[in-house]
Design a protein around this motif. Sequence first.
Motif, mmCIF file in Angstrom:
data_model
loop_
_atom_site.group_PDB
_atom_site.id
_atom_site.type_symbol
_atom_site.label_atom_id
_atom_site.label_comp_id
_atom_site.label_asym_id
_atom_site.label_seq_id
_atom_site.Cartn_x
_atom_site.Cartn_y
_atom_site.Cartn_z
ATOM 1 N N TYR A 129 0.815 -1.222 0.000
ATOM 2 C CA TYR A 129 0.000 0.000 0.000
ATOM 3 C C TYR A 129 0.847 1.269 0.000
ATOM 4 C CZ TYR A 129 -4.705 -1.835 0.202
ATOM 5 O OH TYR A 129 -5.892 -2.413 -0.126
ATOM 6 N N TRP A 131 0.082 4.188 -2.809
ATOM 7 C CA TRP A 131 -0.342 5.589 -2.627
ATOM 8 C C TRP A 131 0.704 6.551 -3.183
ATOM 9 C CZ3 TRP A 131 -5.174 5.449 -2.124
ATOM 10 C CH2 TRP A 131 -5.815 4.552 -1.280
ATOM 11 N N SER A 189 -0.743 -9.994 5.572
ATOM 12 C CA SER A 189 -0.452 -8.934 6.551
ATOM 13 C C SER A 189 -0.110 -9.440 7.949
ATOM 14 C CB SER A 189 -1.651 -8.004 6.677
ATOM 15 O OG SER A 189 -1.741 -7.213 5.545
ATOM 16 N N GLU A 196 -10.826 5.906 2.099
ATOM 17 C CA GLU A 196 -10.560 5.738 0.665
ATOM 18 C C GLU A 196 -11.635 4.898 -0.005
ATOM 19 O OE1 GLU A 196 -8.134 7.237 -0.793
ATOM 20 O OE2 GLU A 196 -6.742 7.762 0.813
ATOM 21 N N THR A 208 -11.460 1.083 3.962
ATOM 22 C CA THR A 208 -10.026 1.196 3.729
ATOM 23 C C THR A 208 -9.690 2.646 4.015
ATOM 24 O OG1 THR A 208 -10.225 -0.437 1.973
ATOM 25 C CG2 THR A 208 -8.155 0.810 2.075
ATOM 26 N N THR A 224 -6.733 5.772 5.229
ATOM 27 C CA THR A 224 -5.308 6.110 5.238
ATOM 28 C C THR A 224 -5.048 7.248 6.219
ATOM 29 O OG1 THR A 224 -5.673 7.618 3.386
ATOM 30 C CG2 THR A 224 -4.838 5.431 2.847
ATOM 31 N N THR A 226 -1.976 2.522 5.729
ATOM 32 C CA THR A 226 -3.277 2.061 5.225
ATOM 33 C C THR A 226 -3.844 1.025 6.183
ATOM 34 O OG1 THR A 226 -2.349 2.325 3.025
ATOM 35 C CG2 THR A 226 -4.453 1.182 3.168
ATOM 36 N N HIS A 257 -7.464 -1.473 7.303
ATOM 37 C CA HIS A 257 -8.824 -1.956 7.128
ATOM 38 C C HIS A 257 -9.510 -1.804 8.476
ATOM 39 C CE1 HIS A 257 -9.030 -4.801 3.400
ATOM 40 N NE2 HIS A 257 -9.303 -3.546 3.103
ATOM 41 N N GLU A 264 -6.997 -3.481 11.106
ATOM 42 C CA GLU A 264 -5.818 -4.205 10.637
ATOM 43 C C GLU A 264 -4.956 -3.283 9.790
ATOM 44 O OE1 GLU A 264 -4.926 -8.271 8.035
ATOM 45 O OE2 GLU A 264 -6.844 -7.260 7.855
ATOM 46 N N LYS A 265 -3.665 -3.235 10.091
ATOM 47 C CA LYS A 265 -2.765 -2.418 9.258
ATOM 48 C C LYS A 265 -2.404 -3.211 8.010
ATOM 49 C CE LYS A 265 1.035 0.587 8.837
ATOM 50 N NZ LYS A 265 2.076 1.401 9.307
ATOM 51 N N LEU A 266 -2.505 -2.562 6.855
ATOM 52 C CA LEU A 266 -2.193 -3.242 5.596
ATOM 53 C C LEU A 266 -0.821 -2.807 5.109
ATOM 54 C CD1 LEU A 266 -5.630 -2.657 3.851
ATOM 55 C CD2 LEU A 266 -4.922 -4.679 5.111
#
Lengths: 261, 428
Positions: free
Chosen positions: A66, A70, A142, B377, B398, B400, B409, B411, B425-427
Amino acid sequence: MKKSIIKILALFILIMGLYGSAVDSSKAFSARDLGRGATGDDVIELQARLQYISFYKGTIDGKFGYGTYWALRNFQEKYGLPIDGVAGANTKKKLTSVSEYNEKFVMDNLAKGNQFTHYGGTPLSAQVKAGASKPEQAHLPSKYSEQDLKLMANAVYGEARGEPYEGQVAVAAVILNRVEHPDFPNTVGGVIFQPGAFTAVADGQIWLTPNERAKEAVLDALNGWDPSENSIYYFNPVTATSKWIWSRPQVKKIGMHIFCH
Amino acid sequence: MKKLVFVLSFALIALAVFSYDKAKENDKLALALSGQYAKRMADASEKLDELNVAIEKSLLFNQSDGSKKAREDIWRLTSDIRSSIDSLPLDASFSTAWNNYLSRVGSYAKDAERLSKPGEFENVMAKASENLQVMSTDWQVATAGLVDGNYSMNEWVERLDANNKDVEWSQIGNSVKQYTESDFPLTASESDAMKKKDLKNMTDSEVSQDDAVSIFKQIFPHVTNDVIGVEKSQPGAPYPFYHIRFTSNQTVGYIDITEKGGHVLSYLADRPFGEATVSFDDMKQRTEELLKKAGFRDVVFEEARENDNAWHFVYVRVEPLHNAKVFSDVIHLKVAKDTGEIVGLNAAEYIRKEKVEDQPIVKIDWKTFFNKDVKVEKAELAYVENEQLIQRLAYLLTVTKENSSGIGTYHVLVDSETKEVIKTEKLF
């Protein structure tokens, strides 16, 4: 005559120079489009170039996650390109024209496991700190870390290197099943180093250098495969000394190992 | 001759000195290790007593800060004792039972305020306190040998052997199991979750071994030249399945197919891989064709991850009611980068399909829900399991947030009815 030779030589050098630079620019990136999930040297270049012009602030690790996504979108927006977070031909061309990439610097530091950045306008030598180990170029779900991958690859190689591939994935899956199970420690390291849990820890074979096959087997387990069908134990019936392990409900035999609940 | 005698004598002396040093070093290591183990055992004993006191303290208060503090202590102490137990050489059956009991005590204390009915906490914890007192005594007796330095490491390990009746570890383990069953019986949702995991509610008709092979050949015709063997799962398997092993040219692999319904649990083929030649889009198209062919028509692409030889693709089922993704019903595919061949399929979670229920969807103002520097997002709907193991309809956001190291980012799953944050949850 002398002047003509000099002219011809100068022209030759100029043509060779142009040819050389043309080869260099065509070498930039591979032909494929790069999107989220991609891994490899071309992603390293993408991250390094985006960092050179300050769009990307994360670690240059060759994994298109990610952070890269971005950064790329912001770059596309600034340069009037279609904003899709995918590095296609036009995006790569534009990026190559507005940034620089010191491949040797980046690759050397990655190989040494150093912590480094690749920002433009600052001497590269001032952007390096000694690191601990070379990062794995593997894209994991993740919830798992590179440390998990390394430890599990060591455990699988130490425990099951002579087993069929399916059996190696199954051993890795047993470790993960234990992490999820309330009867066991809730980390990969905790499960692997629980005293008496794995023979490879007791006899030191866990410290052998794992091969690519063991790593691939662990990757498959981390990505969801479980040939053990939810087992939390396994044993070799020829060498097992514990009577208790025979009392566990058996699920499946793979190679020399019986997997059980 | 004299020289030979001299060399041999010298070698012998050197060997003796080396062996003596080595033995001394090993002794030192063994002593250091047993010292560490003794310390951890003593710590566990001490914390066991503290845990008991914390439980008693928690029974003094009626839903107040005092109770909350005591419950937090219970949770912390159970985690600490578990960590000690996990790092000690103990009987396997005992340590697994003990781990389970402690995690249940800790989780119950942590969630009691939210989950238990009035008066229930006091009853459960009073019983747990009594049992822990018995446990504490058993534990101190069982570990006395190592803590007091009466046993060497070797002697300790020998005494863990089930044949040695010096300490009945399995008996202590059985007592703990009984405490777990009496103090913390499985809740309805835990029991449902277990049934689902063991595919106990599967009502499909049984397929024969030949049918299973036909299913395999239909989905993966390119690797079915030579089926090496078909075995039934062992009698202890919670859900019976056929285990089919195959080989084709340089490929060796397996597929597991359930006896009930002939569903593919997992498939994996191993072979040498060549240079990557197939594009991502081509690979994605092939995965989607295979999913259709195998009857998985209600799934959508979720994510993909590239590794050395293959891409791993993840698809999730979509519940038509709200067009919501069901994250417990996933299918994983592995695609070779050299030929685009599907070399792996895992549908074990998909076939344990969740039964989801309709649920009201309230509107939430994300501007006030999040801090002002958080940007939403994307917003979708998804079914996800909450702490009570119940599937809840949730907003899948999602989001940021920028900081000094880039854009983070996440979830965030928010219950569509209660607005409770189920998971963040960190992506990467």
